[in-house]
Motif scaffolding. Sequence first.
Motif, PDB file in Angstrom:
ATOM      1  N   PRO A  61      34.589 -38.685 -44.820  1.00 48.26           N
ATOM      2  CA  PRO A  61      34.363 -38.727 -43.199  1.00 48.26           C
ATOM      3  C   PRO A  61      35.437 -40.544 -42.869  1.00 48.26           C
ATOM      4  O   PRO A  61      36.107 -40.009 -41.804  1.00 48.26           O
ATOM      5  N   THR A  62      35.150 -41.433 -43.775  1.00 49.81           N
ATOM      6  CA  THR A  62      36.352 -42.288 -43.335  1.00 49.81           C
ATOM      7  C   THR A  62      37.548 -42.038 -43.215  1.00 49.81           C
ATOM      8  O   THR A  62      37.792 -42.497 -42.493  1.00 49.81           O
ATOM      9  N   ALA A  63      38.021 -41.693 -43.489  1.00 51.76           N
ATOM     10  CA  ALA A  63      39.747 -41.091 -44.225  1.00 51.76           C
ATOM     11  C   ALA A  63      39.589 -40.361 -43.585  1.00 51.76           C
ATOM     12  O   ALA A  63      40.796 -40.964 -42.793  1.00 51.76           O
ATOM     13  N   ILE A  64      39.018 -39.231 -43.115  1.00 49.45           N
ATOM     14  CA  ILE A  64      39.531 -38.620 -41.480  1.00 49.45           C
ATOM     15  C   ILE A  64      39.235 -39.628 -40.901  1.00 49.45           C
ATOM     16  O   ILE A  64      40.348 -39.372 -39.837  1.00 49.45           O
ATOM     17  N   GLY A  65      38.713 -39.983 -40.475  1.00 50.30           N
ATOM     18  CA  GLY A  65      38.298 -41.128 -39.430  1.00 50.30           C
ATOM     19  C   GLY A  65      39.650 -41.876 -39.215  1.00 50.30           C
ATOM     20  O   GLY A  65      40.056 -41.972 -38.123  1.00 50.30           O
ATOM     21  N   ILE A  66      40.017 -42.625 -39.926  1.00 52.76           N
ATOM     22  CA  ILE A  66      41.369 -43.991 -40.719  1.00 52.76           C
ATOM     23  C   ILE A  66      42.767 -42.328 -40.068  1.00 52.76           C
ATOM     24  O   ILE A  66      43.340 -42.569 -38.967  1.00 52.76           O
ATOM     25  N   TYR A  76      40.577 -31.120 -39.334  1.00 50.38           N
ATOM     26  CA  TYR A  76      40.813 -31.532 -40.804  1.00 50.38           C
ATOM     27  C   TYR A  76      40.058 -30.807 -41.703  1.00 50.38           C
ATOM     28  O   TYR A  76      39.297 -29.784 -41.626  1.00 50.38           O
ATOM     29  N   VAL A  77      40.073 -30.663 -42.790  1.00 43.40           N
ATOM     30  CA  VAL A  77      39.346 -29.834 -44.151  1.00 43.40           C
ATOM     31  C   VAL A  77      39.058 -30.678 -45.102  1.00 43.40           C
ATOM     32  O   VAL A  77      39.870 -31.600 -46.040  1.00 43.40           O
ATOM     33  N   ALA A  78      37.087 -31.217 -45.195  1.00 44.09           N
ATOM     34  CA  ALA A  78      36.447 -31.783 -46.028  1.00 44.09           C
ATOM     35  C   ALA A  78      36.551 -31.248 -47.230  1.00 44.09           C
ATOM     36  O   ALA A  78      35.474 -30.217 -47.343  1.00 44.09           O
ATOM     37  N   ILE A 101      30.372 -36.434 -41.212  1.00 38.02           N
ATOM     38  CA  ILE A 101      31.888 -35.351 -40.605  1.00 38.02           C
ATOM     39  C   ILE A 101      31.274 -34.949 -38.993  1.00 38.02           C
ATOM     40  O   ILE A 101      31.965 -34.214 -38.409  1.00 38.02           O
ATOM     41  N   THR A 102      29.429 -34.900 -39.419  1.00 41.30           N
ATOM     42  CA  THR A 102      29.387 -33.808 -37.699  1.00 41.30           C
ATOM     43  C   THR A 102      29.580 -35.242 -36.813  1.00 41.30           C
ATOM     44  O   THR A 102      29.935 -34.979 -35.560  1.00 41.30           O
ATOM     45  N   GLY A 108      35.345 -34.907 -31.252  1.00 38.38           N
ATOM     46  CA  GLY A 108      35.777 -33.466 -30.599  1.00 38.38           C
ATOM     47  C   GLY A 108      37.326 -33.546 -31.514  1.00 38.38           C
ATOM     48  O   GLY A 108      38.025 -32.601 -31.717  1.00 38.38           O
ATOM     49  N   LEU A 109      37.116 -34.188 -33.103  1.00 39.06           N
ATOM     50  CA  LEU A 109      37.626 -33.733 -34.090  1.00 39.06           C
ATOM     51  C   LEU A 109      37.367 -32.012 -34.757  1.00 39.06           C
ATOM     52  O   LEU A 109      36.140 -31.888 -34.931  1.00 39.06           O
ATOM     53  N   CYS A 110      38.890 -31.397 -35.215  1.00 42.77           N
ATOM     54  CA  CYS A 110      38.706 -30.107 -35.433  1.00 42.77           C
ATOM     55  C   CYS A 110      38.352 -30.571 -36.930  1.00 42.77           C
ATOM     56  O   CYS A 110      39.149 -31.101 -37.745  1.00 42.77           O
ATOM     57  N   ILE A 111      37.276 -29.990 -37.763  1.00 44.62           N
ATOM     58  CA  ILE A 111      36.536 -30.751 -39.387  1.00 44.62           C
ATOM     59  C   ILE A 111      35.661 -29.249 -39.938  1.00 44.62           C
ATOM     60  O   ILE A 111      34.862 -28.721 -39.758  1.00 44.62           O
TER      61      ILE A 111
END
Length: 181
Positions: A61-66, A76-78, A101-102, A108-111
């Motif tokens: 989640p941190t990497a996606i936020g960055i 994004y795909v986790a 992630i939630t 509003g991120l599409c994950i």
Amino acid sequence: MAEKEYSLPRASFDKPVKLLIVVAPFYRDIADNLIAGAKAEIEASGGTWDLVEVPGALEVPTAIGIAERLSNFDGYVALGCVIRGETTHYETVCNDSSRGITMLGLQGLCIGNGILTVENRAQAEVRADPAAMNKGAGAAAAALHLIALTRKWGASRKGVGFIPEAQEYKLAGELKDNPKA
């Protein structure tokens, strides 16, 4: 008799779509299968992808936020895998990575969340296998569907509803400075 799962039809796009696959490759073979499934699904939808690896599921989640702050991905795909061990660390990693992630999704991120949380390696292998449950593809499909919804609803907002006060002042200033705007 086993239940048959339903999958939505593949998302389609009229403009290019680019996703970031963020994977925690702690179990390399499991991660590689998840990645293969995700890449294939993104490409089947006409999309492109980049891939980054992080040390563990808690960092996903941190990497996606960055990436959201500093880059320009549509979604994004986790991916990763957490297998139950002998301590409560399993619950912490599962709960906190999912919660992160939630929370990003609610902003509003599409994950698509493809972090497997399983009891044993055999469960992980069948879920990650592109020829079996293919959870990597499922996570990519989820992200793609959210991107499609964002594009569908995002387009209809222009000119509808009210303008927030700060934006109204900015717009008024732009119109005053540039009467042709």
